[in-house]
Design a protein around this motif. Structure first.
Motif, mmCIF file in Angstrom:
data_model
loop_
_atom_site.group_PDB
_atom_site.id
_atom_site.type_symbol
_atom_site.label_atom_id
_atom_site.label_comp_id
_atom_site.label_asym_id
_atom_site.label_seq_id
_atom_site.Cartn_x
_atom_site.Cartn_y
_atom_site.Cartn_z
ATOM 1 N N ASN A 123 0.820 -1.215 0.000
ATOM 2 C CA ASN A 123 0.000 0.000 0.000
ATOM 3 C C ASN A 123 0.852 1.263 0.000
ATOM 4 O O ASN A 123 0.439 2.276 0.535
ATOM 5 N N LEU A 124 2.056 1.194 -0.566
ATOM 6 C CA LEU A 124 2.964 2.330 -0.413
ATOM 7 C C LEU A 124 3.015 3.210 -1.656
ATOM 8 O O LEU A 124 2.787 2.734 -2.773
ATOM 9 N N PRO A 125 3.295 4.498 -1.462
ATOM 10 C CA PRO A 125 3.276 5.417 -2.597
ATOM 11 C C PRO A 125 4.424 5.158 -3.572
ATOM 12 O O PRO A 125 5.527 4.785 -3.165
ATOM 13 N N GLY A 126 4.156 5.339 -4.840
ATOM 14 C CA GLY A 126 5.224 5.273 -5.844
ATOM 15 C C GLY A 126 5.756 3.878 -6.085
ATOM 16 O O GLY A 126 6.870 3.732 -6.582
ATOM 17 N N ALA A 127 4.992 2.849 -5.742
ATOM 18 C CA ALA A 127 5.488 1.481 -5.934
ATOM 19 C C ALA A 127 4.332 0.546 -6.268
ATOM 20 O O ALA A 127 3.347 0.514 -5.555
ATOM 21 N N TYR B 118 -5.294 -5.116 -1.769
ATOM 22 C CA TYR B 118 -4.402 -5.905 -2.634
ATOM 23 C C TYR B 118 -4.401 -7.397 -2.262
ATOM 24 O O TYR B 118 -4.639 -8.255 -3.107
ATOM 25 N N LEU B 119 -4.110 -7.691 -0.996
ATOM 26 C CA LEU B 119 -4.011 -9.098 -0.596
ATOM 27 C C LEU B 119 -5.342 -9.815 -0.782
ATOM 28 O O LEU B 119 -5.375 -10.975 -1.190
ATOM 29 N N LYS C 76 -4.251 5.843 -6.694
ATOM 30 C CA LYS C 76 -4.463 4.965 -7.851
ATOM 31 C C LYS C 76 -3.747 3.649 -7.600
ATOM 32 O O LYS C 76 -2.552 3.648 -7.279
ATOM 33 N N GLN C 77 -4.456 2.544 -7.733
ATOM 34 C CA GLN C 77 -3.820 1.250 -7.487
ATOM 35 C C GLN C 77 -3.970 0.393 -8.742
ATOM 36 O O GLN C 77 -5.077 0.076 -9.167
ATOM 37 N N TRP C 78 -2.837 0.002 -9.305
ATOM 38 C CA TRP C 78 -2.849 -0.678 -10.607
ATOM 39 C C TRP C 78 -3.677 -1.953 -10.600
ATOM 40 O O TRP C 78 -4.346 -2.291 -11.579
ATOM 41 N N TRP C 79 -3.646 -2.683 -9.487
ATOM 42 C CA TRP C 79 -4.257 -4.007 -9.459
ATOM 43 C C TRP C 79 -5.772 -3.931 -9.460
ATOM 44 O O TRP C 79 -6.440 -4.955 -9.686
ATOM 45 N N MET C 80 -6.345 -2.746 -9.209
ATOM 46 C CA MET C 80 -7.808 -2.645 -9.259
ATOM 47 C C MET C 80 -8.322 -2.976 -10.667
ATOM 48 O O MET C 80 -9.476 -3.332 -10.844
#
Ligand code: ADP
Length: 749
Positions: free
Chosen positions: A523-527, A569-570, A721-725
């Motif tokens: 859940n960290l920024p920029g990664a 995510y998990l 923004k979370q890519w895995w969504m």
């Protein structure tokens, strides 16, 4: 007429093939196609009869987690002949199949291409022989093909990963960890042979992940006149520093600069003679192919399987066969033969000893991993370079423990020493910085850390209060810390941001500060990925496999609660990796009408023969509809159809030895962080960097700490923004038969 698609697995098997078959079948059914499995690869295609079978939704239930391939794989010499292929075409047409998803290695994909090229010739011949009707020939004038590479060697141009390679690394690492413990007890050297006839991926990545002393790969032989002498020198240097064990990894296709094979036995005798030591060889062989696929392989196969179906459904007659690959964490399609040909070019380059070309064609990720490995195996405590002062670099963990933190600290210590500087380990995170708990770390202090879970330095969630800034500044000054490397989670990021914001007040904070993402929550920024999240995901998948097994006989629905804070995510990824019906995420919220739909769906499912339900709930998806509530609700509403059990997985998710991916991400990110820090310390006139490092779309990226508030949701502690969504619709698509007759919206992958 509905499209009829056949799926087959061919050539060497690879873990994850079942997950791909499942995704192809379910994705195909959701797309409105009729699906067939062709058992035993091309050999079954030629045999026809019972080898070609209709698949429905439940035919692929319960196979996601299984190794090997349940539809069988074979090599077929008959398929190499025109007559054999003609029989295959006839058998396909008997079922009106004119589209194939082929899951196999480059041989199998080449075979598929040959079949497609000859398709119209076969139609003419079969028509003449009266084996098919003119209508059949007209209806199926061309063959559509999508290929997915199943290969544990990760040896295909055009995709960053092939199905099975990550799992094979898991198997190798289990072996290196086991060997390391026995080797250290006896002061021994071990030589481990891993698979890879033309591909050094497994050898390279397992050497990086296990902290091996040397690796021999086909693409890049040691560029020294006498590799035996160099190897012995490196190993004996390690001994002088106090190492009791050594490990050398050899790819089965390793060669020297002249192209002569370097075998495990060559390496053994070189060490035995050069160092007069007891050396043992372990050849891993088929163990590497076996076992349940890793979470990554299950998800990769699932993404690729659905993409393959989409490719077929959208293909036009002119479209050449496509290969489904992954590049920069996105599913891509490329011309299949372009990929196969490039691949053969790599093999030819190795055979022709054009190693630069071979390395070049493997791509930047492979090259950078190789460079880092070379640095790490050569890394030795050095004098500071002339004209440069010895820097004292503070390194710490912060936030919750995440598997892979130790691999990061180990890499940091060795690379800092290699550059002639001094690593200062700060214990227990920012608590240690406030209380001055820090010590100089030596080469051997981090021996064996690559494989250890948890945090040997200690970590804490402490974010220093304002009245502690002065003390921290004094500690940094008293210990003459020139730069700070924090490997950890959000508490660590917050603390670093605070230091950065106080730079104008406290001169001591005006040093390079680099954050490396490590948190199981991801859940960290920029990664896109944080260190530890892959291990947690695999731990969850393992446990859920076991939970599912406990229920084979009865009608049961499990509600499983996983960690993640407010980040889903998990929950989502473990739902994908375990084939859960539903994942509840805070990002989407949970409403009463959702729950009603889910109950209806579960009841319908169990009424029609479903035996097992699996629901995964993120721990914070909804404070009121908690795990107890959901279990009670489903139990009540399920009536006699099924009963409900819940499992709160808890802290096992933070523990465990890190997976190869987490170890390697830790090592590679840290190597990049050390470069940045050391360079920044010598460029004194600029404002020192204060950044977080990350992997975004598989590239190393730097985000300035002042930008974090823009991209990060501080209330719910997750990136905005979370890519895995984007994978969310995929989970729903594969969990239940579509009730939507409106056609299909394929998920972005
Ligand atoms: P892999 O797919 O793992 O590379 P192989 O090279 O053994 O494994 O190929 C698997 C099968 O694909 C072969 O047994 C054969 O039936 C078929 N095949 C491979 N190459 C060709 C080809 N050039 N023409 C036709 N069929 C082929």
């Amino acid at each position: 007429m509905k499209k009829r698609i056949g799926v087959l697995t061919s050539g060497g098997d690879a873990p994850g093939m079942n997950a791909a078959v499942r995704a192809v079948v379910r994705g195909g059914l959701s797309s409105g196609a009729e699906m067939f499995a062709i058992y035993e690869g091309y050999s079954g295609m030629i045999d026809g009869g019972n080898s070609v079978r209709t698949m429905d939704w439940s035919s692929v239930g319960g196979i996601l987690h299984r190794g090997g391939t349940v539809i069988g794989s074979a090599r077929s010499d008959a398929f190499r002949t025109v007559e054999g292929r003609r029989r295959a075409v006839r058998n396909l047409l008997e079922h009106d199949i004119d589209a194939l998803v082929v899951i196999g290695g480059d041989g199998s994909l080449t075979g598929a291409n040959v079949l497609r090229q000859e398709w119209s010739d076969h139609l003419v011949a079969l028509l003449e022989a009266g084996e098919i009707t003119p209508q059949q020939a007209e209806d199926h004038a061309y063959l559509t093909i999508a290929g997915i590479v199943g290969s544990i060697d990760n040896d295909m141009w055009g995709t960053d990963m092939t199905i099975g390679a990550d799992t094979a690394l898991h198997r190798i690492i289990a072996a290196t960890d086991a060997i390391s413990s026995t080797a250290a007890s006896h002061q021994r050297a071990f030589v481990l042979e891993v698979m890879g006839r033309h591909a050094g991926y497994l050898a390279l990545m397992s050497a990086l992940a296990s902290g091996a002393d040397f690796a021999f790969i086909p693409e890049s032989p040691p560029d020294v006149p006498d590799w035996r002498a160099t190897l012995c020198e490196i190993l004996s240097d390690g001994r002088k520093e106090g190492r009791r064990d050594s490990m050398v990894i050899v790819a089965e296709g390793a060669v020297d600069r002249e192209g002569n094979p370097i075998t495990a036995e060559d390496v053994r005798s070189a060490i035995a003679e050069g160092l007069n030591e007891d050396v043992r060889i372990t050849v891993l062989g088929h163990v590497q192919r076996g076992g349940s696929p890793s979470a990554f392989d299950r998800i990769l196969s699932t993404r690729m399987g659905v993409a393959a179906v989409r490719t077929i459904m959208e293909a036009t007659p002119e479209d050449e066969p496509m290969l489904i690959g992954i590049s920069s964490n996105r599913i891509v399609r490329r011309g299949l033969m372009e990929c196969v040909n490039h691949n053969q070019e790599i093999n030819a380059a190795i055979n022709a000893r054009d190693f630069n070309k071979a390395m070049e064609m493997r791509g930047p990720g492979f090259q950078s991993a190789f460079r880092t490995l070379r640095t790490l195996v050569r890394a030795m405590p050095h004098e500071a370079p002339p004209n440069q002062r010895r820097l004292r670099i503070g390194i710490m963990n912060a936030g919750g423990p995440a598997p892979g933190m130790n691999a990061a600290i180990r890499a940091a210590v060795r690379l800092i020493l290699d550059k002639g500087h001094v690593p200062i380990g700060i214990e227990r995170g920012f608590r240690g910085l406030v209380y001055g708990e820090m010590r100089e770390l030596k080469w051997m202090d981090v021996d064996g850390w690559a494989a250890l879970g948890g945090s040997e330095l200690g970590t804490s969630r402490k974010v220093p209060r304002e009245n502690e800034y002065y003390t921290m500044a004094r500690q940094l000054e008293d210990n003459k810390i020139d730069a700070l490397l924090m490997v950890g989670g959000w508490a660590g990021y917050q603390s670093c941001i605070n230091l950065y914001n106080e730079r104008s007040v406290f001169k001591a904070f005006d040093i390079p500060i680099v954050c490396v993402p490590a948190s199981i929550n991801n859940n960290l920024p920029g990664a896109d990925f944080s260190i530890g999240s892959d291990t947690a995901l695999n731990s969850i998948a393992d446990v859920v496999d076991k939970i599912k097994q406990s229920a084979v006989a009865s009608n049961r629905c499990f509600v499983v609660e996983v960690m993640g804070g407010y980040c889903g995510y998990l929950a989502l990824m473990s739902a994908l990796a375990s084939g859960a019906e539903r994942a509840y995420l805070h990002e989407e919220g949970v409403t009463l009408s959702d729950l009603e739909k889910d109950i209806h769906f579960l009841n319908e499912g169990f009424r029609h023969g479903k035996r097992l339900g699996l629901i995964i709930r993120n721990e914070k998806s909804n404070p009121l509809y908690d795990t107890n509530f959901l279990a009670a609700l489903f139990e009540q509403e399920g009536g006699d159809l099924f009963n409900v059990r819940m499992a709160v997985l808890g802290h096992l998710q933070q523990g465990g030895d890190p997976t190869p991916y987490d170890r390697n991400t830790a090592t590679l990110l840290t190597a990049s962080a050390i470069e940045i820090v050391v360079e920044a310390c010598s460029a004194s006139e600029e404002e020192p960097p204060a950044i977080c490092l990350g992997l975004v779309d598989d590239r190393f990226t730097q985000t300035h700490l002042y930008q974090v508030s823009r991209i990060f949701d501080q209330e719910f502690e997750r990136p905005k923004k979370q890519w895995w969504m984007r994978l969310r619709p995929l989970a729903s698509m594969l969990a239940q038969p579509s009730q939507d007759s409106e056609g299909i919206n394929y998920p972005e992958m």
